[in-house]
Design a protein around this motif. Structure first.
Motif, PDB file in Angstrom:
ATOM      1  N   GLU A 159       0.843  -1.190   0.000  1.00  0.00           N
ATOM      2  CA  GLU A 159       0.000   0.000   0.000  1.00  0.00           C
ATOM      3  C   GLU A 159       0.877   1.239   0.000  1.00  0.00           C
ATOM      4  O   GLU A 159       1.976   1.250   0.576  1.00  0.00           O
ATOM      5  N   ALA A 160       0.391   2.288  -0.628  1.00  0.00           N
ATOM      6  CA  ALA A 160       1.178   3.525  -0.721  1.00  0.00           C
ATOM      7  C   ALA A 160       1.595   4.036   0.649  1.00  0.00           C
ATOM      8  O   ALA A 160       2.678   4.612   0.815  1.00  0.00           O
ATOM      9  N   GLU A 182       0.547  16.370   1.203  1.00  0.00           N
ATOM     10  CA  GLU A 182       0.665  17.658   0.512  1.00  0.00           C
ATOM     11  C   GLU A 182       1.974  17.795  -0.244  1.00  0.00           C
ATOM     12  O   GLU A 182       2.091  18.630  -1.150  1.00  0.00           O
ATOM     13  N   HIS A 183       2.981  16.986   0.100  1.00  0.00           N
ATOM     14  CA  HIS A 183       4.273  17.071  -0.574  1.00  0.00           C
ATOM     15  C   HIS A 183       4.413  16.061  -1.712  1.00  0.00           C
ATOM     16  O   HIS A 183       5.470  15.940  -2.308  1.00  0.00           O
ATOM     17  N   SER A 184       3.354  15.332  -2.006  1.00  0.00           N
ATOM     18  CA  SER A 184       3.432  14.251  -2.983  1.00  0.00           C
ATOM     19  C   SER A 184       3.747  14.761  -4.381  1.00  0.00           C
ATOM     20  O   SER A 184       3.226  15.789  -4.822  1.00  0.00           O
ATOM     21  N   LEU A 185       4.593  14.023  -5.088  1.00  0.00           N
ATOM     22  CA  LEU A 185       4.815  14.276  -6.505  1.00  0.00           C
ATOM     23  C   LEU A 185       3.808  13.522  -7.360  1.00  0.00           C
ATOM     24  O   LEU A 185       3.825  13.643  -8.583  1.00  0.00           O
ATOM     25  N   VAL A 186       2.960  12.717  -6.719  1.00  0.00           N
ATOM     26  CA  VAL A 186       1.920  11.964  -7.431  1.00  0.00           C
ATOM     27  C   VAL A 186       0.604  12.184  -6.674  1.00  0.00           C
ATOM     28  O   VAL A 186       0.130  11.296  -5.961  1.00  0.00           O
ATOM     29  N   THR A 190      -3.794   7.551  -3.114  1.00  0.00           N
ATOM     30  CA  THR A 190      -4.338   7.535  -1.759  1.00  0.00           C
ATOM     31  C   THR A 190      -3.510   6.575  -0.923  1.00  0.00           C
ATOM     32  O   THR A 190      -2.782   5.737  -1.467  1.00  0.00           O
ATOM     33  N   PRO A 191      -3.595   6.653   0.405  1.00  0.00           N
ATOM     34  CA  PRO A 191      -2.819   5.732   1.243  1.00  0.00           C
ATOM     35  C   PRO A 191      -3.111   4.262   0.959  1.00  0.00           C
ATOM     36  O   PRO A 191      -2.251   3.406   1.155  1.00  0.00           O
ATOM     37  N   GLU A 192      -4.323   3.960   0.465  1.00  0.00           N
ATOM     38  CA  GLU A 192      -4.698   2.573   0.223  1.00  0.00           C
ATOM     39  C   GLU A 192      -4.320   2.082  -1.176  1.00  0.00           C
ATOM     40  O   GLU A 192      -4.494   0.901  -1.483  1.00  0.00           O
ATOM     41  N   THR A 193      -3.817   2.958  -2.038  1.00  0.00           N
ATOM     42  CA  THR A 193      -3.497   2.550  -3.402  1.00  0.00           C
ATOM     43  C   THR A 193      -2.440   1.455  -3.405  1.00  0.00           C
ATOM     44  O   THR A 193      -1.357   1.631  -2.837  1.00  0.00           O
ATOM     45  N   GLN A 262      -0.770   0.860 -13.893  1.00  0.00           N
ATOM     46  CA  GLN A 262      -1.623   1.863 -14.523  1.00  0.00           C
ATOM     47  C   GLN A 262      -2.509   2.553 -13.475  1.00  0.00           C
ATOM     48  O   GLN A 262      -2.652   3.781 -13.480  1.00  0.00           O
ATOM     49  N   LYS A 263      -3.091   1.773 -12.567  1.00  0.00           N
ATOM     50  CA  LYS A 263      -3.980   2.328 -11.550  1.00  0.00           C
ATOM     51  C   LYS A 263      -3.223   3.156 -10.513  1.00  0.00           C
ATOM     52  O   LYS A 263      -3.816   4.010  -9.854  1.00  0.00           O
ATOM     53  N   ALA A 264      -1.910   2.897 -10.368  1.00  0.00           N
ATOM     54  CA  ALA A 264      -1.080   3.643  -9.419  1.00  0.00           C
ATOM     55  C   ALA A 264      -0.363   4.806 -10.089  1.00  0.00           C
ATOM     56  O   ALA A 264       0.681   5.258  -9.622  1.00  0.00           O
ATOM     57  N   GLN A 265      -0.931   5.308 -11.199  1.00  0.00           N
ATOM     58  CA  GLN A 265      -0.342   6.449 -11.917  1.00  0.00           C
ATOM     59  C   GLN A 265       1.080   6.148 -12.373  1.00  0.00           C
ATOM     60  O   GLN A 265       1.947   7.027 -12.382  1.00  0.00           O
ATOM     61  N   MET A 266       1.325   4.882 -12.722  1.00  0.00           N
ATOM     62  CA  MET A 266       2.606   4.391 -13.255  1.00  0.00           C
ATOM     63  C   MET A 266       3.714   4.281 -12.200  1.00  0.00           C
ATOM     64  O   MET A 266       4.872   4.053 -12.521  1.00  0.00           O
ATOM     65  N   VAL A 267       3.366   4.448 -10.932  1.00  0.00           N
ATOM     66  CA  VAL A 267       4.336   4.284  -9.842  1.00  0.00           C
ATOM     67  C   VAL A 267       4.475   2.793  -9.529  1.00  0.00           C
ATOM     68  O   VAL A 267       3.486   2.055  -9.495  1.00  0.00           O
ATOM     69  N   HIS A 268       5.696   2.349  -9.296  1.00  0.00           N
ATOM     70  CA  HIS A 268       5.978   0.952  -8.980  1.00  0.00           C
ATOM     71  C   HIS A 268       7.345   0.886  -8.334  1.00  0.00           C
ATOM     72  O   HIS A 268       7.984   1.926  -8.099  1.00  0.00           O
ATOM     73  N   PHE A 269       7.835  -0.315  -8.013  1.00  0.00           N
ATOM     74  CA  PHE A 269       9.159  -0.397  -7.379  1.00  0.00           C
ATOM     75  C   PHE A 269       9.896  -1.657  -7.799  1.00  0.00           C
ATOM     76  O   PHE A 269       9.313  -2.630  -8.287  1.00  0.00           O
TER      77      PHE A 269
END
Length: 293
Positions: A159-160, A182-186, A190-193, A262-269
């Protein structure tokens, strides 16, 4: 932690008095971890007349930026391959280590902000159609060095909200950026993403993580064409085969990873561990696939 800058030097949708496009140098500091607020990152911008676009002007502007920064950069990242020679020349003359990189997340967000809030206020602003891009063919992905191939790997999700504590994790090599609050670059997360990722397990985890850390990581890409595989994109256009998807089950898991990305705005690790039982990471990198143009 060493300071890293992200740089762009290119024309903007603003015409000067001679009806020539105005150019601009923008540099901003990479956040490097999830706690850095964008407003705390060093930023510098300077317009350049089209008649003065050369490495000498760029070198002088970079000197000015360094004189105003709290710390000089240990490394500079830039994503525009068409500006490769000019940027490398200016940086070399200043003794700066510059690398072509698609890991320019803070810069990408700032350029979007400037396009919405800064450039339209300039007298010569004109909303121009994007210039036709020059297609640059991507090379075929290369195999990892034999000594660094992981024995096992797995798709996982976190989770994010978990990344807010990333600075407390035991990590030998890694990098991240703020994705919540508020400082997010994405800001869409949401915290649950669910944030999807790939963990590589290797008895040579530290060596593999060290080698990966020497690359300019960009993003992970699922390629379901034959042969199906997971590709690590690095630098300006380099590509590496991380894993082969040899059966339908693996391909279905890879498709799930891609859908989650895709659902996480292309964020991954991407992570590296010595074994599934390990409580530490030899490497952990938070990534985002950007649409750079």
């Amino acid at each position: 932690m060493a300071t890293v800058w992200e740089l762009d030097f290119y024309s903007r949708p603003i015409l000067d008095e001679q009806q020539k496009k105005l150019w601009e140098l923008v540099v901003c500091e990479s956040p490097l971890d999830t706690r850095r607020a964008p407003e705390s990152l060093f930023r510098y911008a300077q317009f350049c007349p089209s008649s003065q676009v050369n490495s000498a002007w760029l070198r002088a502007a970079l000197e000015e930026a360094i004189s105003k920064a709290p710390a000089p950069p240990a490394k500079i990242r830039f994503f525009r391959r068409q500006m490769n020679n000019m940027i490398l020349k200016a940086c070399k003359e200043l003794g700066l280590d510059a690398k072509p990189s698609r890991h320019t997340i803070a810069l990408h967000r700032w350029l979007q902000q400037r396009m919405q809030e800064v450039y339209p206020k300039e007298a010569g602003f004109q909303l121009m159609a994007p210039a036709a891009s020059v297609r640059m063919e991507s090379p075929a992905p290369r195999a990892l060095p034999d000594a660094l191939v992981g024995q096992k790997w797995a798709f996982v999700t976190l989770e994010a909200s978990a990344f807010e504590e990333m600075h407390e994790w035991e990590i030998d090599f890694g990098e991240a950026f703020p994705i919540l609050g508020e400082h997010s670059l994405v800001p869409q997360l949401t915290p649950e993403t669910p944030i999807p990722g790939l963990i590589i397990f290797s008895p040579r985890a530290l060596a593999l993580a060290g080698w990966i850390s020497g690359l300019e990581l960009a993003f992970l890409k699922v390629d379901l064409n034959s042969p199906a595989r997971i590709v690590l994109e690095t630098g300006a256009s380099d590509r590496w085969i991380l894993a082969n998807l040899t059966n339908p089950q693996l391909q279905a898991e890879a498709k799930g990873f891609d859908d989650a990305k895709q659902k996480a705005q292309m964020v991954h690790f991407l992570a590296v561990q010595s074994s599934p039982q390990s409580e530490s990471f030899a490497g952990f990198w938070l990534l985002e696939e950007l649409n750079l143009s």
